[in-house]
Design a protein around this motif. Structure first.
Motif, mmCIF file in Angstrom:
data_model
loop_
_atom_site.group_PDB
_atom_site.id
_atom_site.type_symbol
_atom_site.label_atom_id
_atom_site.label_comp_id
_atom_site.label_asym_id
_atom_site.label_seq_id
_atom_site.Cartn_x
_atom_site.Cartn_y
_atom_site.Cartn_z
ATOM 1 N N ALA A 86 51.602 17.481 18.853
ATOM 2 C CA ALA A 86 51.850 18.532 17.913
ATOM 3 C C ALA A 86 52.120 19.872 18.496
ATOM 4 N N LYS A 87 52.215 19.759 19.959
ATOM 5 C CA LYS A 87 52.640 21.080 20.761
ATOM 6 C C LYS A 87 53.403 20.551 21.924
ATOM 7 N N CYS A 88 54.500 20.975 22.523
ATOM 8 C CA CYS A 88 55.000 20.502 23.882
ATOM 9 C C CYS A 88 55.734 21.769 24.537
ATOM 10 N N ILE A 89 55.532 21.741 25.737
ATOM 11 C CA ILE A 89 56.217 22.739 26.654
ATOM 12 C C ILE A 89 57.907 22.666 26.623
ATOM 13 N N VAL A 90 58.338 23.793 26.326
ATOM 14 C CA VAL A 90 59.623 23.950 26.163
ATOM 15 C C VAL A 90 60.368 24.350 27.812
ATOM 16 N N ARG A 91 59.557 25.513 28.237
ATOM 17 C CA ARG A 91 59.970 25.793 29.465
ATOM 18 C C ARG A 91 58.791 26.751 30.119
ATOM 19 N N VAL A 92 58.886 27.430 31.103
ATOM 20 C CA VAL A 92 58.161 28.111 31.780
ATOM 21 C C VAL A 92 59.008 29.610 32.349
ATOM 22 N N GLU A 93 58.476 30.546 31.659
ATOM 23 C CA GLU A 93 59.069 32.060 32.031
ATOM 24 C C GLU A 93 58.139 32.993 32.538
ATOM 25 N N GLU A 94 58.871 33.932 32.982
ATOM 26 C CA GLU A 94 58.050 35.011 33.730
ATOM 27 C C GLU A 94 57.245 36.070 32.588
ATOM 28 N N CYS A 95 56.433 36.439 32.997
ATOM 29 C CA CYS A 95 55.661 37.423 32.025
ATOM 30 C C CYS A 95 55.179 38.841 32.821
ATOM 31 N N ARG A 96 54.872 39.972 32.305
ATOM 32 C CA ARG A 96 54.543 40.956 33.209
ATOM 33 C C ARG A 96 53.345 41.891 32.443
ATOM 34 N N GLY A 97 52.633 42.375 33.183
ATOM 35 C CA GLY A 97 51.581 43.193 32.877
ATOM 36 C C GLY A 97 51.710 44.807 33.187
ATOM 37 N N PRO A 98 50.746 45.522 33.320
ATOM 38 C CA PRO A 98 51.096 47.008 33.719
ATOM 39 C C PRO A 98 51.241 46.761 35.361
ATOM 40 N N VAL A 99 51.937 47.664 35.803
ATOM 41 C CA VAL A 99 52.413 47.940 37.118
ATOM 42 C C VAL A 99 51.238 47.986 38.276
ATOM 43 N N ASP A 100 50.207 48.842 37.876
ATOM 44 C CA ASP A 100 49.274 49.302 38.587
ATOM 45 C C ASP A 100 48.158 48.154 38.574
ATOM 46 N N CYS A 101 47.970 47.385 39.704
ATOM 47 C CA CYS A 101 46.753 46.388 39.864
ATOM 48 C C CYS A 101 45.528 46.674 40.493
ATOM 49 N N GLY A 102 45.587 48.072 40.714
ATOM 50 C CA GLY A 102 44.331 48.709 41.396
ATOM 51 C C GLY A 102 43.867 48.199 42.933
ATOM 52 N N TRP A 103 42.903 47.673 42.993
ATOM 53 C CA TRP A 103 42.511 47.370 44.413
ATOM 54 C C TRP A 103 42.201 45.808 44.602
ATOM 55 N N GLY A 104 43.202 45.198 45.614
ATOM 56 C CA GLY A 104 42.992 43.835 45.809
ATOM 57 C C GLY A 104 42.155 43.336 46.983
ATOM 58 N N THR A 105 42.095 42.188 46.929
ATOM 59 C CA THR A 105 41.125 41.261 47.912
ATOM 60 C C THR A 105 42.015 40.833 49.070
ATOM 61 N N PRO A 106 41.839 40.986 50.173
ATOM 62 C CA PRO A 106 42.534 40.669 51.474
ATOM 63 C C PRO A 106 42.437 39.119 51.562
ATOM 64 N N ILE A 107 43.655 38.437 52.048
ATOM 65 C CA ILE A 107 43.548 36.943 52.028
ATOM 66 C C ILE A 107 42.425 36.578 53.268
ATOM 67 N N SER A 108 42.406 37.368 54.115
ATOM 68 C CA SER A 108 41.363 36.940 55.201
ATOM 69 C C SER A 108 40.916 38.430 55.820
#
Length: 262
Positions: A86-108
């Motif tokens: 019924a559905k099949c993946i044609v491609r994977v593309e980029e998508c964008r949201g608001p620029v400001d992501c606020g406060w992040g979480t450190p890797i370590s």
């Protein structure tokens, strides 16, 4: 003479195919270009293998992997898929949201140093990263670090950092981090330890209370059963006497009710 006549007569026959070859080649090229143009202009045409180019197709976009910055999403085909899908993946593309992501979480995050990532999608060398040190009521100080991940060690005071992900001179994502001072981290750690110990103490006290109450109730029930077994005759006599007293009280009540009726 016969040979000459024959050669002169044969020249037009030989020249005709040579003259027709360029014309045929141009016609073939024109047909090919026209066919490709028609295929490219066809409303439902797709270049992916396994799809029917003659059937008009509908496209559906999947959910973006991020709520801010840059991410990826799937492009799904809702008709014209191969087989019974019924559905099949044609491609994977980029998508964008608001620029400001606020406060992040450190890797370590340790007591000494912190590792902080910028927002990006592979390959990371495609973007430009600008790290800034934010100071209250002052212009942000741009740091020389231009990598996607930055490691900083704690200082005597807390510092706020910001990473801007840029592409072609445009900011596509921004995230901030606060690196607390060593003294603050030690204070937080001691508070967490004290809170954990107090919670453990409270939990242990509740468990001990429940266990002691259960033991006391169980022992009381056991002693009551043992007492009833050892003094069953006395218990039986008391029960009979109580039953007899109840019967007498009922008889007296019945007599009184009859007398009142008379």
């Amino acid at each position: 003479m016969a040979l000459r006549a024959g050669g002169a007569a044969g020249r037009p026959a030989l020249l005709l195919p040579l003259l027709l070859l360029p014309l045929l080649a141009s016609l073939a090229a024109g047909a090919a270009n026209g066919g490709s143009a028609e295929a490219a202009e066809a409303p439902g045409w797709r270049g992916e293998p396994g799809l029917n180019a003659t059937v008009s197709t509908e496209v559906e976009f999947g959910v973006c992997t991020v709520t801010c910055g840059i991410g990826i999403r799937e492009v799904l085909l809702t008709s014209g898929c191969p087989g019974t899908e019924a559905k099949c993946i044609v491609r994977v593309e980029e998508c964008r949201g608001p620029v400001d992501c606020g406060w992040g979480t450190p890797i370590s995050e340790g007591l000494a140093c912190v590792k902080m990532p910028c927002i990006y999608i592979p390959p990371e060398n495609r973007f430009k990263y600008v790290w800034k040190m934010l100071v209250l009521n002052k212009t942000a100080h741009i740091l020389p670090n231009d990598s996607a991940i930055m490691e900083v060690c704690r200082d005597t005071h807390s510092v706020t950092f910001q990473c801007e992900t840029q592409e072609n001179g445009n900011i596509i994502a921004s995230v901030k981090y606060t690196v607390y001072a060593k003294t603050e981290m030690q204070t937080k750690k001691s508070r967490r330890t004290e809170t954990g110990q107090s919670r453990r103490t409270t939990t242990d006290a509740i468990l001990v209370f429940c266990l002691a109450t259960g033991i006391i109730v169980t022992v009381g029930v056991i002693f009551a059963v043992i007492f009833m077994i050892l003094h069953w005759a006395a218990v039986k006599a008391i029960w009979k006497s109580k039953s007899g007293q109840d019967n007498q009280d009922k008889k007296l009540a019945n007599k009184r009710s009859l007398c009142n009726m008379e």
